[in-house]
Scaffold this motif. Structure first.
Motif, PDB file in Angstrom:
ATOM      1  N   LEU A   1       1.370   8.929   0.025  1.00  0.00           N
ATOM      2  CA  LEU A   1       0.536   8.193  -0.929  1.00  0.00           C
ATOM      3  C   LEU A   1       1.126   6.815  -1.225  1.00  0.00           C
ATOM      4  O   LEU A   1       0.407   5.813  -1.277  1.00  0.00           O
ATOM      5  N   TRP A   2       2.438   6.776  -1.418  1.00  0.00           N
ATOM      6  CA  TRP A   2       3.096   5.500  -1.703  1.00  0.00           C
ATOM      7  C   TRP A   2       2.974   4.556  -0.512  1.00  0.00           C
ATOM      8  O   TRP A   2       2.727   3.360  -0.687  1.00  0.00           O
ATOM      9  N   ASN A   3       3.139   5.078   0.696  1.00  0.00           N
ATOM     10  CA  ASN A   3       2.988   4.231   1.883  1.00  0.00           C
ATOM     11  C   ASN A   3       1.582   3.642   1.967  1.00  0.00           C
ATOM     12  O   ASN A   3       1.400   2.454   2.259  1.00  0.00           O
ATOM     13  N   GLY A   4       0.577   4.489   1.716  1.00  0.00           N
ATOM     14  CA  GLY A   4      -0.797   3.994   1.762  1.00  0.00           C
ATOM     15  C   GLY A   4      -1.053   2.935   0.708  1.00  0.00           C
ATOM     16  O   GLY A   4      -1.699   1.917   0.971  1.00  0.00           O
TER      17      GLY A   4
ATOM     18  N   CYS B   1      -7.155  16.040   0.938  1.00  0.00           N
ATOM     19  CA  CYS B   1      -8.208  15.062   1.238  1.00  0.00           C
ATOM     20  C   CYS B   1      -8.827  14.522  -0.044  1.00  0.00           C
ATOM     21  O   CYS B   1      -9.083  13.319  -0.170  1.00  0.00           O
ATOM     22  N   LEU B   2      -9.072  15.393  -1.019  1.00  0.00           N
ATOM     23  CA  LEU B   2      -9.648  14.944  -2.286  1.00  0.00           C
ATOM     24  C   LEU B   2      -8.699  14.026  -3.040  1.00  0.00           C
ATOM     25  O   LEU B   2      -9.112  13.007  -3.593  1.00  0.00           O
ATOM     26  N   VAL B   3      -7.435  14.375  -3.050  1.00  0.00           N
ATOM     27  CA  VAL B   3      -6.447  13.530  -3.731  1.00  0.00           C
ATOM     28  C   VAL B   3      -6.388  12.149  -3.082  1.00  0.00           C
ATOM     29  O   VAL B   3      -6.188  11.133  -3.765  1.00  0.00           O
ATOM     30  N   ALA B   4      -6.591  12.072  -1.782  1.00  0.00           N
ATOM     31  CA  ALA B   4      -6.543  10.795  -1.071  1.00  0.00           C
ATOM     32  C   ALA B   4      -7.822   9.982  -1.235  1.00  0.00           C
ATOM     33  O   ALA B   4      -7.775   8.752  -1.269  1.00  0.00           O
TER      34      ALA B   4
END
Length: 280
Positions: A73-76, A251-254
């Motif tokens: 998540l941090w990378n994205g 997927c939902l979290v993203a």
């Protein structure tokens, strides 16, 4: 009366069509939510039950407590934000030049920038990989950010040009009479006035960068460097039926944060797209 009836039925047809379109796009998200709220046993029921009998948040807890997932998540977020900021840094001066300066080929160059936006990333994947390899930028966040900037510049330039076009030239002429330089006018007058347009462009570029898959998938191979989009794809390729509910939760979290951001700020985004930042 007939005109009012036609207008009324036209509104009804518009709402029905909008509802159908919304249902078309919301159905996959609702199905993901159904899977994410299921236990491992209920996943095997498949389509037999859309609403879980015993909904659980354990899958979300498992995803959010995984240190590797938080790194993805941090990378994205890092790649998306830095790519958006770099895009604004390049596109803002270009948009100002296209809006305020007149030179030969100006319209043709603007159309060429727009045409570049229409080129599919699939067309340039092979040469892009070889080019980045020659530069030594494979497995580098810096290389991915540079590509994000290049991909986002056309749309960002058009958005910011629209915002700058809406600013009365008299404001800049008055500043020039007071002795302000061209750069000073751009920095002190233009940029503050197009702040809503800048914010809208940054939001759109962030969302586009967040959803990028092909570019990081091609340029990054090391697991700790992957953004969430590529990491979920890799996890899906190695998962089985017993982890389907965890994949759905991931997927939902993203996806949901990008949707919430766009819905919450849609008025500002649409306003910048249709009317520029300032009406003069």
């Amino acid at each position: 009366m007939k005109g009012e009836r036609r207008e009324k039925w036209g509104d009804v047809a518009t709402y029905i069509l909008a509802g159908l379109i919304a249902a078309f796009f919301l159905t996959p998200l609702l199905w993901l939510l159904s899977l994410a709220l299921r236990s491992r046993q209920e996943v095997f029921l498949g389509a037999a039950r859309f609403i879980p009998k015993r909904p659980t948040l354990a899958n979300f807890a498992q995803v959010l407590s995984d240190p590797a997932f938080l790194v993805y998540l941090w990378n994205g977020l890092k790649l998306s934000a830095l790519g958006g900021l770099g895009c604004l840094a390049v596109a803002a001066p270009a948009a100002y030049a296209f809006s305020r300066f007149w030179f030969a080929g100006r319209s043709a160059l603007m159309m060429a920038i727009l045409a570049f936006q229409m080129v599919s990333p699939l067309v340039i994947l092979v040469p892009l990989y070889r080019y980045m390899s020659d530069l030594g930028l494979l497995n580098s966040h810096f290389g991915v950010i540079m590509v994000y900037i290049a991909v986002g510049i056309p749309m960002c330039t058009w958005l910011l040009k629209s915002a700058i076009d809406a600013i009365p030239r008299e404001l800049e002429e008055a500043a020039a009479i007071d002795g302000c330089s061209r750069f000073g006018i751009f920095w002190r007058i233009t940029l503050p006035l197009i702040t809503p347009g800048i914010a809208s462009a940054f939001i759109l570029i962030m969302i586009l960068n967040w959803s990028q898959f092909l570019i990081p998938f091609l340029l990054l191979n090391k697991d700790p460097q992957l953004p969430i989009s590529v990491a979920i794809f890799n996890f899906a390729g190695t998962s089985n039926a017993s982890t389907t509910q965890v994949l759905a939760a991931a997927c939902l979290v993203a996806v949901v944060p990008a949707i919430i951001a766009f819905v919450a700020l849609q008025r500002m985004v649409v306003g910048a797209l249709t009317a520029g930042a300032v009406k003069g």
